[in-house]
Design an enzyme around this catalytic site. Structure first.
Site, PDB file in Angstrom:
ATOM      1  N   SER A  50       0.859  -1.185   0.000  1.00 59.62           N
ATOM      2  CA  SER A  50       0.000   0.000   0.000  1.00 59.62           C
ATOM      3  C   SER A  50       0.897   1.238   0.000  1.00 59.62           C
ATOM      4  O   SER A  50       2.114   1.132   0.164  1.00 59.62           O
ATOM      5  CB  SER A  50      -0.870   0.000   1.261  1.00 59.62           C
ATOM      6  OG  SER A  50      -0.021   0.139   2.394  1.00 59.62           O
ATOM      7  N   ASP A  82      -1.215  -1.499  -3.850  1.00 55.93           N
ATOM      8  CA  ASP A  82      -2.538  -1.642  -3.236  1.00 55.93           C
ATOM      9  C   ASP A  82      -3.091  -0.255  -2.881  1.00 55.93           C
ATOM     10  O   ASP A  82      -2.429   0.497  -2.153  1.00 55.93           O
ATOM     11  CB  ASP A  82      -2.404  -2.517  -1.971  1.00 55.93           C
ATOM     12  CG  ASP A  82      -3.743  -2.871  -1.353  1.00 55.93           C
ATOM     13  OD1 ASP A  82      -4.720  -3.030  -2.108  1.00 55.93           O
ATOM     14  OD2 ASP A  82      -3.794  -3.022  -0.110  1.00 55.93           O
TER      15      ASP A  82
HETATM   16  P1  13P Z   1      -7.918  -6.678   5.590  1.00 55.29           P
HETATM   17  O1  13P Z   1      -6.964  -5.769   6.300  1.00 55.29           O
HETATM   18  O2  13P Z   1      -9.293  -6.618   6.136  1.00 55.29           O
HETATM   19  O3  13P Z   1      -7.388  -8.052   5.508  1.00 55.29           O
HETATM   20  O4  13P Z   1      -8.025  -6.130   4.085  1.00 55.29           O
HETATM   21  C1  13P Z   1      -6.887  -6.068   3.298  1.00 55.29           C
HETATM   22  C2  13P Z   1      -7.150  -5.361   2.015  1.00 55.29           C
HETATM   23  O5  13P Z   1      -8.230  -5.381   1.477  1.00 55.29           O
HETATM   24  C3  13P Z   1      -6.024  -4.633   1.393  1.00 55.29           C
HETATM   25  O6  13P Z   1      -6.411  -3.891   0.295  1.00 55.29           O
END
Ligand code: 13P
Length: 284
Positions: A50, A82
């Site tokens: 991310s 992400d």
């Molecule tokens: P969680 O943190 O709920 O596992 O979700 C992860 C996610 O969707 C990353 O984009």
């Protein structure tokens, strides 16, 4: 092997009726946990970072670690951005060697989301990088992106069809009742909505916020066309519980390897369980 695109893995998953796990990467221990699990399960795997992960580890370290892992691995590995929120961020990742990017324009108006994603796909597709987009708003907290429960918004199937047609992403993340982070109650997924979206959109669909979703719901989502599933929170929980246990039972421990080693093993167990649940074990 070189990094492969997320689209390639997801298309294969769509044909095989399973989903590929995508796990958030912030440091070497997480990377090794995920890759070792993938090797042992003979599973394709998606590593993703991310914006917060890139800020923490540095983009060059993330790309270098993922490249080494992919080159050494005997299973297909993809590296995805992400929840990138800007054109510039996506371009930077492509230039540095990501094989896939997610552009999250879900906080924008529909037309602006289309424009942002289309701008990225035009470039990404020219250089062989796949693109994931999001329509609707997935609630909860994913690093620096926070969507309050009242602002979460389910994906509209007709809008999804128009969005995919115009913005041309390779994958679409759908909001069907999951949320990022730890759930307060049991999440209820809107399977009718998923079915309706699937009926109108031909590209692979992505489920975010899958940590804490009951196994049955995950299996059903895979049957109804989810081909990529994101897990972050359950890795965080496994990591931090293991570190806490080690330090509580041995408060004098100062060796990082003895503190992080068990955490790596704990995360690996979670990843392996998820790969079996998603059906991607044995599909490498
Ligand atoms: P969680 O943190 O709920 O596992 O979700 C992860 C996610 O969707 C990353 O984009």
């Amino acid at each position: 092997m070189a990094l492969v695109t997320v689209a390639e893995l997801a298309q294969r998953a769509a044909q095989g009726g399973y989903a590929v796990g995508a796990f958030n990467l912030n440091n070497m221990e997480i990377l090794q946990a995920v890759i070792e699990a993938a090797e042992e399960e003979r599973s394709p795997v998606i590593l993703q970072a991310s914006q917060g992960g890139l800020k923490y580890a540095g983009i060059d370290y993330i790309v270098a670690m993922a490249r080494v892992a992919a080159e050494r691995a005997s299973v297909p590995v993809a590296l995805n951005l992400d929840h990138g929120t800007s054109f510039e961020q996506a371009m930077q990742c492509i230039r540095k060697g990501f094989s896939a990017v997610m552009v999250d324009g879900s906080m924008l108006e529909f037309e602006d989301n289309v424009a942002l994603v289309r701008r990225v796909t035009d470039v990404a597709h020219a250089v062989g990088v796949s693109v994931e987009a999001e329509l609707g708003k997935i609630g909860g907290t994913e690093d620096d992106i926070v969507v309050a429960e009242k602002d979460a918004m389910m994906t509209d199937p007709d809008e999804a069809a128009e969005f995919v047609e115009r913005a041309k992403p390779d994958l679409l993340a759908v909001a069907i009742g999951t949320a990022h982070g730890v759930y307060k109650g049991e999440p209820r997924l809107d399977f009718d909505r998923l079915l309706a979206i699937k009926g109108k959109v031909s590209i692979p669909l992505v489920l975010h916020g899958a940590s804490g979703v009951p196994d049955d719901a995950i299996r059903r989502a895979c049957k109804l066309g989810i081909t990529k599933i994101n897990i972050d929170t359950e890795l965080r929980v496994a990591f931090s519980s293991a570190v806490r246990d080690t330090l509580v039972s041995n408060p004098k421990e100062i060796d990082p390897r003895k503190i992080l080693g068990p955490a790596r093993e704990a995360m690996k167990r979670v990843v392996k369980e998820k790969m079996r649940l998603f059906g991607c074990s044995g599909k490498a």
